[in-house]
Scaffold this motif. Structure first.
Motif, PDB file in Angstrom:
ATOM      1  N   GLY A 129       0.664  -1.070   0.175  1.00 50.64           N
ATOM      2  CA  GLY A 129      -0.107   0.214  -0.044  1.00 50.64           C
ATOM      3  C   GLY A 129       0.968   1.368  -0.053  1.00 50.64           C
ATOM      4  N   ASP A 130       0.199   2.264   0.470  1.00 48.20           N
ATOM      5  CA  ASP A 130       0.900   3.791   0.370  1.00 48.20           C
ATOM      6  C   ASP A 130       1.108   4.360   1.613  1.00 48.20           C
ATOM      7  OD1 ASP A 130      -1.545   4.530   0.917  1.00 48.20           O
ATOM      8  OD2 ASP A 130      -1.816   5.705  -1.145  1.00 48.20           O
ATOM      9  N   ASP A 131       0.760   3.408   2.812  1.00 43.39           N
ATOM     10  CA  ASP A 131       0.894   4.346   4.265  1.00 43.39           C
ATOM     11  C   ASP A 131       2.251   4.252   4.721  1.00 43.39           C
ATOM     12  OD1 ASP A 131       0.137   5.495   6.548  1.00 43.39           O
ATOM     13  OD2 ASP A 131      -1.349   4.078   7.218  1.00 43.39           O
ATOM     14  N   PRO A 157       1.013   8.676   2.885  1.00 39.27           N
ATOM     15  CA  PRO A 157      -0.069   8.604   2.218  1.00 39.27           C
ATOM     16  C   PRO A 157      -0.736   9.880   1.820  1.00 39.27           C
ATOM     17  CG  PRO A 157      -0.537   8.116   4.220  1.00 39.27           C
ATOM     18  CD  PRO A 157       1.009   8.433   4.281  1.00 39.27           C
TER      19      PRO A 157
END
Length: 341
Positions: A129-131, A157
């Protein structure tokens, strides 16, 4: 001083996820921009599950003293007050103003609050993901607590404003420091010893304890008692009559899941707020129509189509169904449902 080198991110990532693991002992500091303890958390046992044991939760201090060897854990406040013990099978959470600790299986242990997440190795799934999962710029080498380390910055994010800065131990993959300079948040080791052999007694509680499952049942019973008492008060002081009223609900089509240009068949979701449902039609047929919807399904037919509608968690009154049918096919009479639908 950090030295920029050409270090592959995958090398750092593999070390962070896979180790190797060693016993660790030291002091973890966790503060916000005003130098106050951050991530102070509690717990609740209301519900159907045994609650997680929250390591570090409720510690009103900027530093905690920690020991960890596999799933054996000991956490203390700066004055030596024990917060959590875990012997690898059972965890004991010591709570302020309670005589007995709360005992729970080791499987319920979570590292959350007061910097205790620095004790846990982050699994590979964490980096999907992008966190805060992608480095920005190059990875540098540095010394932190006299240990060779990597230092880098992770992109935030879209819903967060500031990047995260991290320092990772080269030998173990342990996160030595994570901070957000923009937000003024820091979690870091201020003392760290790796590879010691610990006495088993350091992680064991031999006294009496409350069971987490017993506490969950007790709190659930108290919750139900409070609910019943308040309902009794309302019935006594306000009214005991059933409060049933007709409600006008927006059940416009929210999303069309499937449709067929040739036959006119479709299936759609209704509503977006408190009341939701499903609506569908197909060419008129005597074949079974398996919809697998929740709630009572109302079915009817016109000359050309079979129709079905269901509202989730509520009943659709006869008058409202008639209004809906008129809106869906004005002037077209409703026939008896086809056999089998």
């Amino acid at each position: 001083m950090a030295k920029v080198e050409s270090i592959p991110w995958v090398q750092v990532l593999v070390q962070m996820v896979h180790g190797p693991d060693f016993s660790i002992r030291g002091i973890v500091r966790s503060v916000d921009q005003d130098n106050r303890p951050r991530n102070k958390v509690g717990w609740t046992t209301i519900g159907n599950q045994v609650p997680p044991t929250l390591a570090g939760g409720g510690v009103d201090a900027t530093e905690i003293r920690v020991w960890r060897d596999g799933m054996r854990v000991r956490i203390e406040e700066p004055d030596g007050t024990v917060v959590l013990l875990c012997d690898g099978t059972t965890c004991w959470r010591f709570r302020p103003n309670r005589d007995l600790p709360l005992a729970a299986p080791v499987e319920t242990l979570q590292f959350r609050g007061n910097g205790t997440d620095l004790l846990a190795r982050r699994p590979a799934a964490h980096w999907v993901g992008d966190d805060f999962t992608h480095p920005v710029g190059q990875i540098a080498t540095t010394l932190f607590l006299d240990r060779p380390a990597w230092t880098f910055e992770l992109a935030p994010p879209p819903h967060k404003s500031h990047p995260m800065q991290m320092v990772v131990d080269q030998a173990t993959g342990l996160v030595l420091q994570q901070r957000s300079d923009g937000a003024g948040l820091v979690e870091e080791w201020v003392e760290l010893t790796v590879g010691e052999v610990f006495d088993d007694a350091l992680f064991v509680w031999n006294g009496a304890a409350d069971s987490a499952e017993d506490e969950r049942r007790r709190q659930l019973a108290e919750h139900h008692d409070r609910r019943a008492q308040r309902l009794d008060w309302f019935r006594t002081h306000v009214t005991a009559e059933p409060l049933q009223v007709a409600v006008v609900a927006d059940v416009n089509v929210d999303y069309v899941h499937t449709f067929d240009e040739h036959t006119g068949a479709f299936e759609a979701s209704l509503g977006r707020q408190m009341i939701t449902g499903s609506l569908a039609r197909r060419p008129r047929s005597s074949q079974p129509w398996e919809l697998r919807w929740a709630g009572p399904v109302h079915r009817w037919s016109t000359a050309d189509f079979d129709w079905a509608v269901a509202l989730h968690d509520t009943e659709l009154p006869v008058e409202s169904l008639a209004t809906l049918q008129t809106r869906l096919h004005p002037g077209v009479p409703v026939l008896d449902p086809s056999d089998g639908i």
